[in-house]
Structures are given as structure tokens and as C-alpha cells.
Design a protein around this motif. Structure first.
Motif, mmCIF file in Angstrom:
data_model
loop_
_atom_site.group_PDB
_atom_site.id
_atom_site.type_symbol
_atom_site.label_atom_id
_atom_site.label_comp_id
_atom_site.label_asym_id
_atom_site.label_seq_id
_atom_site.Cartn_x
_atom_site.Cartn_y
_atom_site.Cartn_z
ATOM 1 N N ASN A 1 60.843 34.042 11.397
ATOM 2 C CA ASN A 1 60.106 35.296 11.434
ATOM 3 C C ASN A 1 60.958 36.459 10.928
ATOM 4 O O ASN A 1 60.833 37.587 11.360
ATOM 5 C CB ASN A 1 59.558 35.582 12.828
ATOM 6 N N ASP B 1 58.065 30.556 8.692
ATOM 7 C CA ASP B 1 57.493 31.829 9.118
ATOM 8 C C ASP B 1 58.370 32.979 8.633
ATOM 9 O O ASP B 1 59.553 33.039 8.958
ATOM 10 C CB ASP B 1 57.429 31.823 10.651
ATOM 11 N N ASN C 1 52.282 27.162 7.307
ATOM 12 C CA ASN C 1 53.282 28.214 7.121
ATOM 13 C C ASN C 1 52.601 29.559 7.318
ATOM 14 O O ASN C 1 51.406 29.703 7.085
ATOM 15 C CB ASN C 1 53.879 28.116 5.716
ATOM 16 N N LYS C 2 53.374 30.583 7.713
ATOM 17 C CA LYS C 2 52.768 31.879 8.035
ATOM 18 C C LYS C 2 53.606 33.022 7.483
ATOM 19 O O LYS C 2 54.808 33.115 7.740
ATOM 20 C CB LYS C 2 52.640 32.026 9.550
#
Length: 181
Positions: free
Chosen positions: A45, A69, A94-95
Motif C-alpha cells: 500500500n 497493492d 491487485n488494487k
């Protein structure tokens, strides 16, 4: 680099450590091949390009790129590519949670993606200005050929594909992609 036992048995895991990418093939790696791996949990992230793979040259084949991410302004949670080839791969889950650019599965400005499945990826930011989107793929250039692009989601433009510039999309199946905004 080729795995002996295939993608289901050979996993490269970045452990969601912020800023850690799983693999990188640089511009000088024109003959490099990454074959038969699962590449997962990259990006953590963090604000970076290509949580799973940064591909500038070379070939990624027979791989699974999943559960990566990235956030803010980076590009491509699964793969960020400006060259090289992705062939016979699965890019899934996936993000990208960012302000610009996008590409939950793939962000590309060049190269070739062929005979691959791009599914269940997400672009999770609503764009009020600028350019973004592409739950499955966000492309400004390069070729996407003979791929299945399915069940991707975007809170912005192009749930399956957001194509701009000189991008070429041919012989692909787009199925069940969903724009949420």
C-alpha cells in the motif's frame, strides 16, 4: 530465471512490506526471462510503480501476479510496464488506490501483453480531475492481444480497460467489468 515446479508451487512474496516490489526487469534486461512464478503481496500500500513487477524490458511468462497493492500517484498495482512482454500470465486481485494514473492490474505505456488473463483487479479512487482508471488495464501505449479481461472494477474510467494515446487492443474478450461510480 525459470521455476522448476511452476507458478502454483513457486511463490515470491514481498509480505506487504511498504515500498517492497516483488520483481524488476530493467531496461538493460532485454533478454531476461521470468518464467513460472507467483509474485504476490508487493507494494505494501505504498506510493510506488508496479507493486508486483516493474517491467522495462525482457519477458514475464507463465506467471501469476496477484494481491499487490499500491496507493496515491503510482502506476500499476500488479504490473507497471513501458516495454517487454507479458505472456500467458494471470494478473488478478491487485488494487490501485491512487489519485492519478491507475491500473489495478496493469499500467502500460509500451510493450506487449498477450494470451493472459487480467481479472478481479480494482482501481479504487474516484477521479474528480486528471486521468486515471483502468481496473484491469490502464494503457497509453503498447499492445494488448488475445487476452481475457474480466470482472475488474473501477470507481473511475474504464473498469476493464482505460485506453489512451497509441494503445492497441485486439482480439480480446471483455467480460463482466464494472464501473462503480
Amino acid at each position: 530465471v525459470r521455476s522448476e515446479n511452476g507458478a502454483s508451487n513457486t511463490v515470491l512474496d514481498a509480505g506487504y512490506v511498504p515500498g517492497r516490489r516483488v520483481a524488476e526487469l530493467t531496461a538493460t534486461a532485454t533478454n531476461a526471462v521470468l518464467d513460472g512464478f507467483t509474485l504476490q503481496r508487493g507494494g505494501g500500500n505504498a506510493e510506488m510503480m508496479g507493486g508486483g513487477i516493474l517491467l522495462l524490458a525482457g519477458t514475464v511468462q507463465n506467471c501469476v501476479i496477484q494481491s499487490n497493492d499500491v496507493m496515491r500517484e503510482p502506476k500499476g498495482a500488479g504490473i507497471c510496464m513501458s516495454g517487454g512482454t507479458v505472456s500467458n500470465c494471470t494478473i488478478r486481485a491487485n488494487k490501485h488506490s491512487g489519485y492519478y494514473f491507475g491500473g489495478g492490474g496493469i499500467y502500460m505505456t509500451g510493450g506487449l501483453v498477450t494470451r493472459s488473463t487480467i481479472a478481479d483487479n480494482m482501481e479504487a479512487f474516484v477521479y474528480e480531475f486528471g486521468s486515471g482508471g483502468g481496473g484491469g488495464i490502464h494503457t497509453y501505449g503498447g499492445i494488448v492481444d488475445r487476452c481475457v479481461i474480466a470482472h475488474n472494477r473501477s470507481y473511475s474510467l474504464g473498469a476493464g480497460i482505460h485506453a489512451e494515446g497509441t494503445a492497441v487492443i485486439r482480439n480480446c474478450l471483455l467480460l463482466g467489468n464494472e464501473a462503480l461510480a
